[in-house]
Design a protein around this motif. Structure first.
Motif, mmCIF file in Angstrom:
data_model
loop_
_atom_site.group_PDB
_atom_site.id
_atom_site.type_symbol
_atom_site.label_atom_id
_atom_site.label_comp_id
_atom_site.label_asym_id
_atom_site.label_seq_id
_atom_site.Cartn_x
_atom_site.Cartn_y
_atom_site.Cartn_z
ATOM 1 N N ILE A 79 41.903 -3.784 -49.793
ATOM 2 C CA ILE A 79 42.137 -2.354 -49.967
ATOM 3 C C ILE A 79 41.737 -1.651 -48.674
ATOM 4 N N ASP A 80 42.119 -0.375 -48.554
ATOM 5 C CA ASP A 80 41.677 0.404 -47.404
ATOM 6 C C ASP A 80 40.162 0.559 -47.463
ATOM 7 N N HIS A 81 39.488 0.327 -46.346
ATOM 8 C CA HIS A 81 38.040 0.476 -46.246
ATOM 9 C C HIS A 81 37.752 1.674 -45.339
ATOM 10 N N HIS A 82 37.050 2.669 -45.880
ATOM 11 C CA HIS A 82 36.689 3.872 -45.131
ATOM 12 C C HIS A 82 35.223 3.766 -44.705
ATOM 13 N N PHE A 83 34.953 4.021 -43.424
ATOM 14 C CA PHE A 83 33.607 3.913 -42.867
ATOM 15 C C PHE A 83 33.137 5.293 -42.425
ATOM 16 N N SER A 84 31.894 5.633 -42.763
ATOM 17 C CA SER A 84 31.292 6.901 -42.366
ATOM 18 C C SER A 84 29.936 6.608 -41.742
ATOM 19 N N ILE A 85 29.755 7.071 -40.490
ATOM 20 C CA ILE A 85 28.528 6.805 -39.750
ATOM 21 C C ILE A 85 28.024 8.128 -39.188
ATOM 22 N N ASP A 86 26.819 8.538 -39.585
ATOM 23 C CA ASP A 86 26.220 9.793 -39.137
ATOM 24 C C ASP A 86 25.166 9.473 -38.084
ATOM 25 N N LEU A 87 25.467 9.826 -36.818
ATOM 26 C CA LEU A 87 24.528 9.567 -35.726
ATOM 27 C C LEU A 87 23.600 10.748 -35.471
ATOM 28 N N GLY A 88 23.668 11.771 -36.315
ATOM 29 C CA GLY A 88 22.789 12.925 -36.176
ATOM 30 C C GLY A 88 23.379 14.003 -35.293
ATOM 31 N N SER A 89 22.810 15.185 -35.371
ATOM 32 C CA SER A 89 23.229 16.352 -34.584
ATOM 33 C C SER A 89 24.712 16.655 -34.745
ATOM 34 N N GLY A 90 25.236 16.419 -35.929
ATOM 35 C CA GLY A 90 26.640 16.722 -36.189
ATOM 36 C C GLY A 90 27.616 15.680 -35.690
ATOM 37 N N HIS A 91 27.135 14.568 -35.174
ATOM 38 C CA HIS A 91 28.000 13.506 -34.676
ATOM 39 C C HIS A 91 28.271 12.508 -35.805
ATOM 40 N N VAL A 92 29.437 12.634 -36.440
ATOM 41 C CA VAL A 92 29.804 11.755 -37.547
ATOM 42 C C VAL A 92 31.132 11.073 -37.214
ATOM 43 N N LEU A 93 31.149 9.754 -37.326
ATOM 44 C CA LEU A 93 32.389 8.995 -37.135
ATOM 45 C C LEU A 93 32.923 8.627 -38.504
ATOM 46 N N LYS A 94 34.165 8.986 -38.752
ATOM 47 C CA LYS A 94 34.862 8.574 -39.977
ATOM 48 C C LYS A 94 36.095 7.814 -39.514
#
Length: 195
Positions: A79-94
């Protein structure tokens, strides 16, 4: 007026010190590997959580970023895998890994494609067995070798995209200021002719 315009242009001409978050994910068999960092070359800090969800937002798992901003997750379904990574200070990779990049043999895969893969795998395994090689081990070695070669290329491509995007933005701002400058010049020329 001219001093204000010169000061504004000087500020815009100075180099940008902001950095953006960059990263990506890719499949190596059923293992999904990824990396996260900033466009200035600083990689994600160890221990940062990576949340993995499906397309509906249901949590599939959570892993931690390791050294050099790398992380990995073992997929159990196609299935599609969605990744969310919050590096702080508003820096989020989706980011997302589409299901079609995962093997057909996983649950949720196309049955016909899985049968074809199994047929090819069995014939390949038979051929390799005659040579005394283990097909699964050979397959993993090939996938890891290719992965090692692709990682630097992915980083370079992402950095190029980021740089080209910044150049496009700065070029657009310069174009707008150029048009404004022409407009101001025409207005001044018109007012001089009228007076």
């Amino acid at each position: 007026m001219r001093k204000t315009l010169l000061i504004l242009l000087a500020l815009l001409a100075s180099p940008a010190f902001a950095h953006n978050i960059v990263g990506g994910v890719y499949a190596i068999g059923t293992l999904i590997e990824g990396e996260v960092g900033f466009s200035d070359g600083i990689m994600g800090q160890s221990g940062v959580p990576v949340i993995i969800t499906d397309g509906s937002g249901n949590k599939l798992g959570e892993v931690k970023v390791e050294e050099e901003g790398l992380f990995s997750f073992a997929a159990t379904s196609r299935i599609d895998h969605h990744f969310s990574i919050d590096l702080g200070s508003g820096h989020v990779l989706k980011t997302m890994l589409p299901a079609d990049e995962l093997p057909d043999s996983l649950v949720g895969g196309d049955g016909a494609a899985a049968e074809a893969t199994a047929l090819v795998s069995s014939s390949t395994a038979a051929a390799l067995a005659m040579n005394g090689a283990d097909s699964a081990a050979l397959q993993q070695m090939i996938e890891r070798s290719v992965s090692k070669q692709i990682k630097p290329l992915r980083k370079e491509l992402q950095a190029y995209k980021e740089k080209a995007s910044l150049q496009d933005i700065l070029g657009g701002i310069g174009y707008i200021f150029g048009l404004c400058g022409i407009g101001i010049w025409l207005r001044q020329r018109k007012s001089e002719r009228q007076s």
